[in-house]
Motif scaffolding. Structure first.
Motif, PDB file in Angstrom:
ATOM      1  N   PRO A  80       0.824  -1.209   0.000  1.00 30.86           N
ATOM      2  CA  PRO A  80       0.000   0.000   0.000  1.00 30.86           C
ATOM      3  C   PRO A  80       0.859   1.260   0.000  1.00 30.86           C
ATOM      4  O   PRO A  80       1.821   1.365   0.764  1.00 30.86           O
ATOM      5  N   ILE A  81       0.494   2.205  -0.855  1.00 36.14           N
ATOM      6  CA  ILE A  81       1.224   3.470  -0.968  1.00 36.14           C
ATOM      7  C   ILE A  81       0.220   4.611  -1.029  1.00 36.14           C
ATOM      8  O   ILE A  81      -0.753   4.558  -1.788  1.00 36.14           O
ATOM      9  N   PHE A  82       0.463   5.654  -0.236  1.00 34.75           N
ATOM     10  CA  PHE A  82      -0.303   6.887  -0.340  1.00 34.75           C
ATOM     11  C   PHE A  82       0.660   8.028  -0.606  1.00 34.75           C
ATOM     12  O   PHE A  82       1.665   8.182   0.089  1.00 34.75           O
ATOM     13  N   GLY A  83       0.350   8.848  -1.615  1.00 35.02           N
ATOM     14  CA  GLY A  83       1.175  10.003  -1.927  1.00 35.02           C
ATOM     15  C   GLY A  83       0.364  11.273  -1.955  1.00 35.02           C
ATOM     16  O   GLY A  83      -0.729  11.308  -2.537  1.00 35.02           O
ATOM     17  N   ALA A  84       0.882  12.330  -1.327  1.00 33.75           N
ATOM     18  CA  ALA A  84       0.244  13.644  -1.330  1.00 33.75           C
ATOM     19  C   ALA A  84       1.123  14.631  -2.072  1.00 33.75           C
ATOM     20  O   ALA A  84       2.318  14.746  -1.772  1.00 33.75           O
ATOM     21  N   CYS A  85       0.579  15.309  -3.056  1.00 26.70           N
ATOM     22  CA  CYS A  85       1.253  16.389  -3.777  1.00 26.70           C
ATOM     23  C   CYS A  85       2.546  15.867  -4.432  1.00 26.70           C
ATOM     24  O   CYS A  85       2.490  15.063  -5.351  1.00 26.70           O
ATOM     25  N   PHE A  86       3.712  16.297  -3.972  1.00 26.77           N
ATOM     26  CA  PHE A  86       4.969  15.768  -4.509  1.00 26.77           C
ATOM     27  C   PHE A  86       5.004  14.241  -4.434  1.00 26.77           C
ATOM     28  O   PHE A  86       5.525  13.575  -5.334  1.00 26.77           O
ATOM     29  N   GLY A  87       4.438  13.684  -3.386  1.00 27.75           N
ATOM     30  CA  GLY A  87       4.416  12.232  -3.238  1.00 27.75           C
ATOM     31  C   GLY A  87       3.643  11.549  -4.342  1.00 27.75           C
ATOM     32  O   GLY A  87       4.070  10.521  -4.886  1.00 27.75           O
ATOM     33  N   ALA A  88       2.490  12.111  -4.697  1.00 24.63           N
ATOM     34  CA  ALA A  88       1.705  11.555  -5.799  1.00 24.63           C
ATOM     35  C   ALA A  88       2.463  11.685  -7.121  1.00 24.63           C
ATOM     36  O   ALA A  88       2.457  10.776  -7.954  1.00 24.63           O
ATOM     37  N   GLN A  89       3.129  12.820  -7.295  1.00 22.93           N
ATOM     38  CA  GLN A  89       3.912  13.031  -8.515  1.00 22.93           C
ATOM     39  C   GLN A  89       5.051  12.020  -8.620  1.00 22.93           C
ATOM     40  O   GLN A  89       5.370  11.534  -9.711  1.00 22.93           O
ATOM     41  N   GLN A  90       5.663  11.696  -7.491  1.00 22.08           N
ATOM     42  CA  GLN A  90       6.739  10.706  -7.487  1.00 22.08           C
ATOM     43  C   GLN A  90       6.232   9.321  -7.911  1.00 22.08           C
ATOM     44  O   GLN A  90       6.918   8.591  -8.633  1.00 22.08           O
ATOM     45  N   ILE A  91       5.050   8.952  -7.466  1.00 18.60           N
ATOM     46  CA  ILE A  91       4.469   7.668  -7.883  1.00 18.60           C
ATOM     47  C   ILE A  91       4.270   7.660  -9.392  1.00 18.60           C
ATOM     48  O   ILE A  91       4.650   6.708 -10.081  1.00 18.60           O
ATOM     49  N   VAL A  92       3.695   8.722  -9.910  1.00 15.72           N
ATOM     50  CA  VAL A  92       3.425   8.821 -11.346  1.00 15.72           C
ATOM     51  C   VAL A  92       4.718   8.783 -12.146  1.00 15.72           C
ATOM     52  O   VAL A  92       4.826   8.088 -13.171  1.00 15.72           O
ATOM     53  N   ASN A 159      -4.887  -0.021  -8.796  1.00 18.77           N
ATOM     54  CA  ASN A 159      -4.857  -1.405  -8.299  1.00 18.77           C
ATOM     55  C   ASN A 159      -5.338  -1.538  -6.854  1.00 18.77           C
ATOM     56  O   ASN A 159      -4.919  -2.447  -6.137  1.00 18.77           O
ATOM     57  N   HIS A 160      -6.198  -0.647  -6.436  1.00 21.30           N
ATOM     58  CA  HIS A 160      -6.868  -0.711  -5.134  1.00 21.30           C
ATOM     59  C   HIS A 160      -5.953  -0.503  -3.923  1.00 21.30           C
ATOM     60  O   HIS A 160      -6.446  -0.473  -2.794  1.00 21.30           O
ATOM     61  N   HIS A 161      -4.664  -0.360  -4.115  1.00 21.95           N
ATOM     62  CA  HIS A 161      -3.780  -0.177  -2.956  1.00 21.95           C
ATOM     63  C   HIS A 161      -2.797   0.978  -3.117  1.00 21.95           C
ATOM     64  O   HIS A 161      -1.901   1.148  -2.301  1.00 21.95           O
ATOM     65  N   VAL A 162      -2.986   1.778  -4.152  1.00 19.37           N
ATOM     66  CA  VAL A 162      -2.147   2.964  -4.357  1.00 19.37           C
ATOM     67  C   VAL A 162      -3.063   4.156  -4.619  1.00 19.37           C
ATOM     68  O   VAL A 162      -3.904   4.109  -5.519  1.00 19.37           O
ATOM     69  N   VAL A 163      -2.904   5.206  -3.821  1.00 19.24           N
ATOM     70  CA  VAL A 163      -3.673   6.441  -4.019  1.00 19.24           C
ATOM     71  C   VAL A 163      -2.710   7.620  -4.045  1.00 19.24           C
ATOM     72  O   VAL A 163      -1.826   7.734  -3.181  1.00 19.24           O
ATOM     73  N   GLY A 164      -2.883   8.488  -5.027  1.00 21.79           N
ATOM     74  CA  GLY A 164      -2.123   9.733  -5.100  1.00 21.79           C
ATOM     75  C   GLY A 164      -3.069  10.910  -5.203  1.00 21.79           C
ATOM     76  O   GLY A 164      -4.007  10.884  -6.003  1.00 21.79           O
ATOM     77  N   LEU A 165      -2.845  11.930  -4.392  1.00 23.11           N
ATOM     78  CA  LEU A 165      -3.650  13.148  -4.405  1.00 23.11           C
ATOM     79  C   LEU A 165      -2.750  14.348  -4.656  1.00 23.11           C
ATOM     80  O   LEU A 165      -1.682  14.459  -4.045  1.00 23.11           O
ATOM     81  N   GLN A 166      -3.174  15.241  -5.544  1.00 22.88           N
ATOM     82  CA  GLN A 166      -2.378  16.433  -5.821  1.00 22.88           C
ATOM     83  C   GLN A 166      -2.519  17.476  -4.708  1.00 22.88           C
ATOM     84  O   GLN A 166      -1.685  18.356  -4.551  1.00 22.88           O
ATOM     85  N   PHE A 167      -3.569  17.363  -3.919  1.00 22.32           N
ATOM     86  CA  PHE A 167      -3.867  18.317  -2.855  1.00 22.32           C
ATOM     87  C   PHE A 167      -3.655  17.647  -1.496  1.00 22.32           C
ATOM     88  O   PHE A 167      -3.061  16.574  -1.401  1.00 22.32           O
TER      89      PHE A 167
END
Length: 223
Positions: A80-92, A159-167
């Motif tokens: 499971p991975i959650f990314g916020a802002c820069f974190g979401a961008q890193q996943i992408v 895939n139900h276990h990775v979420v990225g939010l820009q905000f």
């Protein structure tokens, strides 16, 4: 569960994510790779949280690339991975997609709108804290989760276990104050046209913590 958090600036901490970890009885370890250059191993990571920061995933910094190496391993492990802002961008960026300048800088409070029902029970509209001017592509196979009036790609589920939010849903009242008093020059030029005082005067919606808990429950239960 061991939750490893990657924090990228002193004034953007885990906020209500830490509350969720404590409520669930999990252990949280917070790393500061921008300062110390240390990362957890994939083997000792049951969930990864990647927080925001003033840098770009396009910056040529060794630790940013090293962070993506860890993300790549965890994606392969279905962690499971959650990314916020820069974190979401890193996943992408790890997945091979682009992070570019957005159509407008968004700094302040603004509505986001749910675009998918893949995570059950999320409200159709929420007020979130925005602190960004870059945007990510939605990876193939991912569901668009949120959009705003000024930016379509505000969140995704993969895939139900990775979420990225820009905000940001994770900041609590003290966290918002910390962001504003330290990074207030960044507010200038935002399409949201809010002053530092106006951002501080807005209470954090109580439902943001609830939604943060829902998202973390979802990705942890679907690994």
């Amino acid at each position: 569960m061991r939750i490893n958090v990657l924090q990228h600036t002193p004034n953007e901490g885990p906020g209500s994510i830490q509350d969720w970890a404590h409520a669930k009885g999990h252990q949280m370890y917070i790393y500061h790779p921008y300062q110390f250059g240390h990362f957890p191993s994939a083997d000792e990571t049951d969930m990864l949280v990647i927080l925001g920061g003033p840098m770009s995933p396009n910056d040529d910094l060794p630790w940013i690339k090293q962070e993506r190496d860890l993300i790549k391993q965890l994606l392969a492990n279905n962690t499971p991975i959650f990314g916020a802002c820069f974190g979401a961008q890193q996943i992408v960026k790890t997945l091979g997609y682009q992070v570019t300048k957005g159509p407008a800088k968004e700094v302040g409070w603004a509505s986001v709108y749910r675009k998918s029902e893949v995570i059950p029970g999320l409200p159709s509209q929420l007020t979130a804290l925005h602190w960004h001017e870059e945007m990510f592509e939605i990876p193939d196979g991912a569901d668009l989760l949120f959009s705003s009036d000024d930016l379509e790609n505000q969140g995704f589920v993969l895939n139900h276990h990775v979420v990225g939010l820009q905000f940001h849903f994770e900041p609590k009242e003290d966290n918002v104050r910390e962001m504003v008093v330290n990074d207030f020059p960044y507010i200038e030029g935002s399409v949201l046209n809010q002053t530092a005082d106006e951002i501080l005067a807005r209470q954090v919606p109580a439902e943001n913590k609830n939604v943060m808990f829902q998202i973390l429950d979802y990705i942890s239960e679907n690994q």
